[in-house]
Design a protein around this motif. Structure first.
Motif, mmCIF file in Angstrom:
data_model
loop_
_atom_site.group_PDB
_atom_site.id
_atom_site.type_symbol
_atom_site.label_atom_id
_atom_site.label_comp_id
_atom_site.label_asym_id
_atom_site.label_seq_id
_atom_site.Cartn_x
_atom_site.Cartn_y
_atom_site.Cartn_z
ATOM 1 N N THR A 57 -33.792 14.040 21.631
ATOM 2 C CA THR A 57 -32.535 14.734 21.380
ATOM 3 C C THR A 57 -32.777 16.235 21.473
ATOM 4 O OG1 THR A 57 -30.598 14.799 19.913
ATOM 5 C CG2 THR A 57 -32.757 15.024 18.877
ATOM 6 N N TRP A 58 -31.690 16.992 21.340
ATOM 7 C CA TRP A 58 -31.791 18.449 21.177
ATOM 8 C C TRP A 58 -32.644 18.705 19.947
ATOM 9 C CZ3 TRP A 58 -27.885 21.409 17.909
ATOM 10 C CH2 TRP A 58 -28.055 22.798 18.026
ATOM 11 N N ASP A 96 -21.771 15.324 18.741
ATOM 12 C CA ASP A 96 -22.121 16.679 19.151
ATOM 13 C C ASP A 96 -21.567 16.880 20.553
ATOM 14 O OD1 ASP A 96 -23.160 19.171 19.565
ATOM 15 O OD2 ASP A 96 -25.218 18.648 19.054
ATOM 16 N N CYS A 97 -20.571 17.752 20.671
ATOM 17 C CA CYS A 97 -19.914 17.985 21.956
ATOM 18 C C CYS A 97 -20.194 19.425 22.394
ATOM 19 C CB CYS A 97 -18.413 17.732 21.849
ATOM 20 S SG CYS A 97 -17.557 17.811 23.438
ATOM 21 N N ASP A 124 -25.766 9.563 30.118
ATOM 22 C CA ASP A 124 -24.676 9.201 29.213
ATOM 23 C C ASP A 124 -24.392 7.707 29.301
ATOM 24 O OD1 ASP A 124 -24.362 11.856 28.524
ATOM 25 O OD2 ASP A 124 -22.629 12.188 29.818
ATOM 26 N N HIS A 178 -25.851 14.395 27.823
ATOM 27 C CA HIS A 178 -26.872 14.276 26.782
ATOM 28 C C HIS A 178 -28.012 15.256 26.998
ATOM 29 C CE1 HIS A 178 -30.431 12.509 24.771
ATOM 30 N NE2 HIS A 178 -29.558 12.055 23.883
ATOM 31 N N ASN A 179 -28.346 15.971 25.936
ATOM 32 C CA ASN A 179 -29.454 16.920 25.939
ATOM 33 C C ASN A 179 -30.641 16.298 25.196
ATOM 34 O OD1 ASN A 179 -31.164 19.139 25.767
ATOM 35 N ND2 ASN A 179 -29.780 20.389 24.540
ATOM 36 N N HIS A 190 -31.397 19.350 16.238
ATOM 37 C CA HIS A 190 -30.836 18.307 15.365
ATOM 38 C C HIS A 190 -31.808 17.995 14.221
ATOM 39 C CE1 HIS A 190 -27.940 16.630 18.632
ATOM 40 N NE2 HIS A 190 -27.291 17.378 17.773
ATOM 41 N N HIS A 223 -24.237 12.142 21.281
ATOM 42 C CA HIS A 223 -23.897 13.224 22.202
ATOM 43 C C HIS A 223 -22.660 12.798 22.982
ATOM 44 C CE1 HIS A 223 -28.100 15.214 22.224
ATOM 45 N NE2 HIS A 223 -28.144 14.226 21.328
#
Length: 411
Positions: free
Chosen positions: A131-132, A216-217, A193, A187-188, A135, A183
């Motif tokens: 993930t990012w 998370d947008c 997706d 997706h980061n 987070h 996400h």
């Protein structure tokens, strides 16, 4: 245990993306390439002020606006426009949605974490693997008593989505009132997706197990170039799980909305947090608690970025121009994806590189190892995250062949 000396505090490293940018800036090599920082760049790899934003700035200048404090919850006109962009005007006016202005998407995620930890007391928060990176830090700092668990997301063997593993983890490990971070699009860091059919199955699990969703947008518009298409998952969750007739009602839903990226307002730190409650619950009490958190942290949010977004979205001509600006950014990113794939194939680079073109949004999860990424930096002055995430906006027609050749060399 209290410290006896502040000098005993360990020096913490910079977040990797910021450290990479600092190293890139110090590098004097003329053909260096920055594929680390998640910001849009034009075809010359330079910052791009959106024409629609520039026009809004001129409009605001001519109005000679003041610079007074906003209310704690933010600018109500901005929030209406931001909410309608995300949910649609029909859904956005619903009484079970309440909104606050935040310091970009990061501030929205932080508020959501604090609220969930202090009021819902979940046992776990489920975060995609990978993930990012922020987070994890946000939940570590804001909710240290909530256990962070990973749900499978990326499948290295296919360089695609591990959908079965994701669902199985939520089915087997998530408990009622647990939080799951999703996400919304692009997706980061993977650029992968779920399909619409997969989103429907995720929504069913979330509703049946009564989990609390945090969407998370960060990249609405960046994924497809169409802001409505990129909000599909959020709107589906709302219309399916929070309708009065729904038999699958989750504990609630936050949507953390960044408007820093799709308006190119990175330094203005503009965003919003939207809370959706089940139709039987009033959101007013929850909003009061959120307002208190904002008051304690920042007192009130920033003004200028909110004015720009409101000005653009409130004017039909400017809004149309902004939508075209977003499409331009998305199409350029799609274009360099294709260029890189073709260059890698032309060089006979080992492996299947179709995933670069199939992924979506700002980033590509290349499949390169951390050792290969390190070699790219040391030998070729190409900077990207050690997990193999490439920020595609650093590519253009002038450097894509150089980057492809460098990747070929390190394999």
């Amino acid at each position: 245990m209290a410290l006896k000396n502040l000098g005993d505090l360990p020096v913490l490293p910079l977040p990797e993306s910021f450290a990479l940018t600092a190293a890139y800036n110090e590098d004097s090599f003329p053909n260096k390439v920055n594929l680390g920082q998640g910001v849009y760049r034009d075809n010359n790899c330079q910052p791009w002020v959106l024409p629609s934003v520039r026009k809004a700035e001129e409009t605001l200048h001519n109005q000679q606006v003041n610079h007074e404090y906003l209310p704690i919850a933010g600018d109500s006109k901005f929030l209406t426009k931001a909410r309608d962009l995300l949910f649609s005007p029909e859904i956005g006016s619903s009484e079970n949605i309440t909104s606050l202005q935040t310091i970009a998407g990061t501030g929205a995620n932080h508020l959501a974490a604090i609220f969930c930890a202090r009021n819902l007391h979940p046992k776990n928060v489920f975060i995609s693997d990978p993930t990012w990176d922020n987070h994890h830090l946000i939940w570590e700092v804001a909710a240290p008593n909530v256990t962070r668990k990973l749900y499978p997301y990326y499948e290295p063997s296919t360089r695609g989505l591990n959908f079965e593993g994701m669902l199985a983890e939520l089915e087997n490990s998530a408990e009622e009132n647990d939080v799951v971070i999703l996400h919304a699009c692009a997706h980061n860091p993977t650029g992968i997706d779920p399909t619409k059919e997969q989103w429907k199955k995720i929504a069913e699990v979330v509703g049946r197990k009564k989990l609390f969703v945090v969407f998370d947008c960060a990249y609405q518009g960046f994924a497809s170039g169409d802001t409505d298409a990129d909000a599909w998952a959020i709107r589906y969750f709302y219309s399916t799980l929070f309708a009065e007739s729904s038999s699958l009602t989750p504990a609630g839903m936050f949507v953390c909305q960044s408007l820093s990226k799709n308006f190119g307002l990175y330094g203005e730190r503009i965003g919003a947090l939207h809370l959706v409650t089940p139709s039987s619950n009033s959101p007013e009490g929850a909003k009061a608690h959120l307002v208190q958190f904002v008051r304690a942290e920042i007192s009130c949010p920033s003004l200028f970025g909110a004015r720009i977004v409101q000005t653009v979205l409130d004017d039909a001509e400017l809004r149309s121009k902004w939508q075209e600006d977003v499409r331009i950014m998305a199409l350029r990113i799609k274009g360099v994806r294709t260029l890189l794939k073709l260059e890698l194939e032309k060089l006979g680079t080992p492996g299947d590189w179709s995933h670069i073109e199939q992924q979506i949004g700002m980033f590509s999860f290349t499949g390169l190892s951390s050792a290969q990424v390190q070699e790219l930096k040391e030998k070729h002055h190409i900077y990207m995250l050690s997990n193999g995430r490439m920020s595609l906006s650093g590519l253009n027609e002038s450097n894509v062949a150089y980057v492809a050749q460098a990747i070929r060399d390190v394999l």
